[in-house]
Design a protein around this motif. Structure first.
Motif, PDB file in Angstrom:
ATOM      1  N   ASN A   1     -11.389  -8.020   8.205  1.00  0.00           N
ATOM      2  CA  ASN A   1     -10.233  -7.700   8.590  1.00  0.00           C
ATOM      3  C   ASN A   1      -9.902  -7.936   9.153  1.00  0.00           C
ATOM      4  O   ASN A   1      -8.230  -7.818   8.974  1.00  0.00           O
ATOM      5  CB  ASN A   1     -10.621  -6.599   7.676  1.00  0.00           C
ATOM      6  CG  ASN A   1      -8.920  -5.590   7.027  1.00  0.00           C
ATOM      7  OD1 ASN A   1      -8.381  -6.406   5.840  1.00  0.00           O
ATOM      8  ND2 ASN A   1      -8.545  -4.819   7.023  1.00  0.00           N
TER       9      ASN A   1
ATOM     10  N   PHE B   1      -3.777  -8.930   5.713  1.00  0.00           N
ATOM     11  CA  PHE B   1      -4.213  -8.337   4.867  1.00  0.00           C
ATOM     12  C   PHE B   1      -4.806  -9.579   3.906  1.00  0.00           C
ATOM     13  O   PHE B   1      -3.795 -10.430   3.908  1.00  0.00           O
ATOM     14  CB  PHE B   1      -2.809  -7.978   4.069  1.00  0.00           C
ATOM     15  CG  PHE B   1      -2.453  -7.435   2.934  1.00  0.00           C
ATOM     16  CD1 PHE B   1      -3.337  -6.398   2.352  1.00  0.00           C
ATOM     17  CD2 PHE B   1      -1.829  -8.393   1.493  1.00  0.00           C
ATOM     18  CE1 PHE B   1      -2.783  -6.620   1.069  1.00  0.00           C
ATOM     19  CE2 PHE B   1      -1.805  -8.444   0.524  1.00  0.00           C
ATOM     20  CZ  PHE B   1      -3.088  -6.925   0.438  1.00  0.00           C
TER      21      PHE B   1
ATOM     22  N   GLU C   1      -5.691  -9.473  -0.265  1.00  0.00           N
ATOM     23  CA  GLU C   1      -5.769  -8.435  -1.563  1.00  0.00           C
ATOM     24  C   GLU C   1      -7.400  -8.603  -1.663  1.00  0.00           C
ATOM     25  O   GLU C   1      -8.147  -7.112  -2.065  1.00  0.00           O
ATOM     26  CB  GLU C   1      -5.562  -9.460  -2.562  1.00  0.00           C
ATOM     27  CG  GLU C   1      -5.811  -8.043  -3.832  1.00  0.00           C
ATOM     28  CD  GLU C   1      -4.904  -9.133  -5.170  1.00  0.00           C
ATOM     29  OE1 GLU C   1      -5.615  -8.905  -5.830  1.00  0.00           O
ATOM     30  OE2 GLU C   1      -3.568  -9.907  -4.728  1.00  0.00           O
TER      31      GLU C   1
ATOM     32  N   MET D   1      -9.313  -6.056   0.534  1.00  0.00           N
ATOM     33  CA  MET D   1      -8.980  -4.844   0.348  1.00  0.00           C
ATOM     34  C   MET D   1      -9.895  -4.148  -1.016  1.00  0.00           C
ATOM     35  O   MET D   1     -10.629  -2.990  -0.838  1.00  0.00           O
ATOM     36  CB  MET D   1      -7.877  -4.356   1.059  1.00  0.00           C
ATOM     37  CG  MET D   1      -6.860  -4.977   1.645  1.00  0.00           C
ATOM     38  SD  MET D   1      -7.070  -3.523   2.799  1.00  0.00           S
ATOM     39  CE  MET D   1      -6.474  -2.647   2.088  1.00  0.00           C
TER      40      MET D   1
ATOM     41  N   LEU E   1      -2.728   0.598   0.140  1.00  0.00           N
ATOM     42  CA  LEU E   1      -2.303  -0.955  -0.514  1.00  0.00           C
ATOM     43  C   LEU E   1      -1.812  -0.796  -1.787  1.00  0.00           C
ATOM     44  O   LEU E   1      -1.074  -1.796  -1.794  1.00  0.00           O
ATOM     45  CB  LEU E   1      -4.299  -1.837  -1.832  1.00  0.00           C
ATOM     46  CG  LEU E   1      -4.328  -2.688  -1.839  1.00  0.00           C
ATOM     47  CD1 LEU E   1      -4.108  -4.015  -1.080  1.00  0.00           C
ATOM     48  CD2 LEU E   1      -5.581  -3.209  -2.437  1.00  0.00           C
TER      49      LEU E   1
ATOM     50  N   PHE F   1       1.822  -0.987   0.056  1.00  0.00           N
ATOM     51  CA  PHE F   1       2.098  -2.418   0.573  1.00  0.00           C
ATOM     52  C   PHE F   1       2.309  -3.357  -0.453  1.00  0.00           C
ATOM     53  O   PHE F   1       3.972  -3.829  -0.564  1.00  0.00           O
ATOM     54  CB  PHE F   1       1.113  -2.901   0.881  1.00  0.00           C
ATOM     55  CG  PHE F   1       0.657  -4.892   1.527  1.00  0.00           C
ATOM     56  CD1 PHE F   1       1.700  -4.876   2.698  1.00  0.00           C
ATOM     57  CD2 PHE F   1       0.698  -5.350   0.685  1.00  0.00           C
ATOM     58  CE1 PHE F   1       1.793  -6.398   3.032  1.00  0.00           C
ATOM     59  CE2 PHE F   1       0.659  -6.636   1.107  1.00  0.00           C
ATOM     60  CZ  PHE F   1       1.388  -7.219   2.116  1.00  0.00           C
TER      61      PHE F   1
END
Length: 393
Positions: free
Chosen positions: A195, A200, A202, A205, A228, A231
């Motif tokens: 990470n 970022f 998806e 995460m 998340l 964001f």
């Protein structure tokens, strides 16, 4: 003595010879280095003068061909001064085209990166633990986005996405491997490292949050989920369906006023779509329906969809996501749907008789194959059963 050229492109662009950084202090944004980077990026093909002139923006000059020849001359001289008399041969011309001479001796980080990805994937496919060394090499090589300082060059984006996707794809396979072995602590450490390299993503995460849940760190997982969702909201992005499903796994805060809580539930159920819930909630609802079936009540059916095929889990998960999204959109607000796992989806349908259920199942089945380009090796199986009734194929 001529030294081997070492080329670093993942992260900061650097050229090294005998461990000496020959690009240190040089303005790397100059056209000559953009030319070198473009040739390295496309090292397996000859590139016409016209293409290079267009990419470098030399077509605005009064003599574009002369400007390109001058760039090549200065680039060759720079390499000669740093490496040796034959260094200019790294840039080869054939007719009206140029190419990076792959027959010369050189070390290129993206070549080593791809080899390490192949070794890691092969070890995982063989269910071996020999992936550690090659995956650590991947993390050491990936020092940032491909040619990260060339962010204003349109041509770099395809290569940049290719290498970042390769890292994520390889890691997703490793994450699945470690999950099957219940090595969540080790997996979490790798999630943190990847990470930091990717930024970022998806899927990363989502995987981090699921790993925290498996580790029993519900509070930390909830914090990451809220970050998340924030964001997506701050960037006016649509929150993916799988994130909404994941959110439903967390307990909601109780209120001192039960009326307010019930009103929130009522408003959420007024949305014109099926109710999505995790397996735990669906199991509780099913138990309730079993109890209700002992009394006189309208028929209720369970519908099952299962994806079978000889594809890897990444492909099957993607197909499953498409199926889940499609079914969710086409079912009614009174229906209940659950993504049991990557391959199976269950729905509770009410207020329909057996013939109507058959029509619904057929419509969903046909829509799935019509809307998505499904590989022939992947098969969608469907069946339904009335609660306390017999299974219907």
């Amino acid at each position: 003595m001529e030294e081997e050229l070492k080329i670093c492109t993942l992260g900061k662009f650097e050229l090294k010879s005998n461990d000496v950084n020959i690009t240190e202090g040089i303005k790397l944004e100059s056209k000559r280095w953009e030319l070198f980077q473009y040739l390295v990026t496309n090292k397996h093909r000859s590139i016409s003068q016209e293409e290079i002139i267009s990419v470098l923006g030399l077509d605005e000059n009064s003599d574009p061909v002369g400007s390109l020849s001058s760039l090549v001359y200065r680039l060759r001289n720079t390499l000669k001064e740093a490496i040796g008399s034959q260094a200019g041969d790294y840039i080869r011309r054939s007719g009206n085209a140029y190419t990076f001479n792959v027959e010369k001796s050189f070390w290129l980080d993206i070549d080593e990166f791809e080899k390490a990805c192949e070794l890691t994937n092969k070890a995982i496919e063989d269910n071996s633990d020999d992936w550690q060394e090659s995956f650590e090499q991947i993390l050491n090589l990936y020092q940032g986005d491909y040619l990260e300082e060339a962010h204003l060059c349109d041509w770099v984006w395809n290569a940049r996405n290719y290498y970042s996707n390769q890292l994520v794809s390889t890691f997703n396979k490793l994450a699945e491997h470690l999950t099957h072995q219940n090595k969540y602590e080790e997996l979490w450490d790798y999630y943190t490292k990847v990470n930091q390299l990717i930024g970022f993503d998806e899927d990363l995460m989502f995987g981090m949050i699921e790993t925290l849940l498996r580790m029993g760190k519900v509070g930390f997982a909830h914090q990451k989920l809220e970050e998340l969702i924030e964001f997506f909201e701050e960037n006016d992005l649509i929150i993916p369906l799988k994130i909404k499903v994941l959110k439903s796994k967390f307990p909601k805060n109780n209120s001192d006023n039960p009326g307010l809580v019930l009103e929130e539930i009522k408003q959420s159920l007024e949305e014109e779509k099926a109710y999505i819930c995790p397996p735990e909630t669906f199991t509780d609802i099913f138990r309730l329906e079993i109890r209700r079936s002992s009394r006189e009540s309208p028929p209720r059916f369970l519908s099952f969809f299962r994806i079978d095929g000889a594809y890897d889990e990444t492909i099957l998960e993607k197909v499953g996501n498409n199926l889940f999204e499609m079914i969710t959109k086409q079912l009614r607000s009174g229906d209940i749907i659950c993504r049991w796992n990557n391959k199976q989806i269950i729905a509770l349908l009410t207020g329909l008789d057996e013939s109507e259920i058959e029509k619904v199942m057929k419509r969903l089945y046909n829509s799935f194959y019509y809307l998505y380009n499904i590989p022939e090796e992947i098969e969608l199986k469907k069946y339904f059963s009335e609660i306390e009734g017999k299974s219907k194929k």
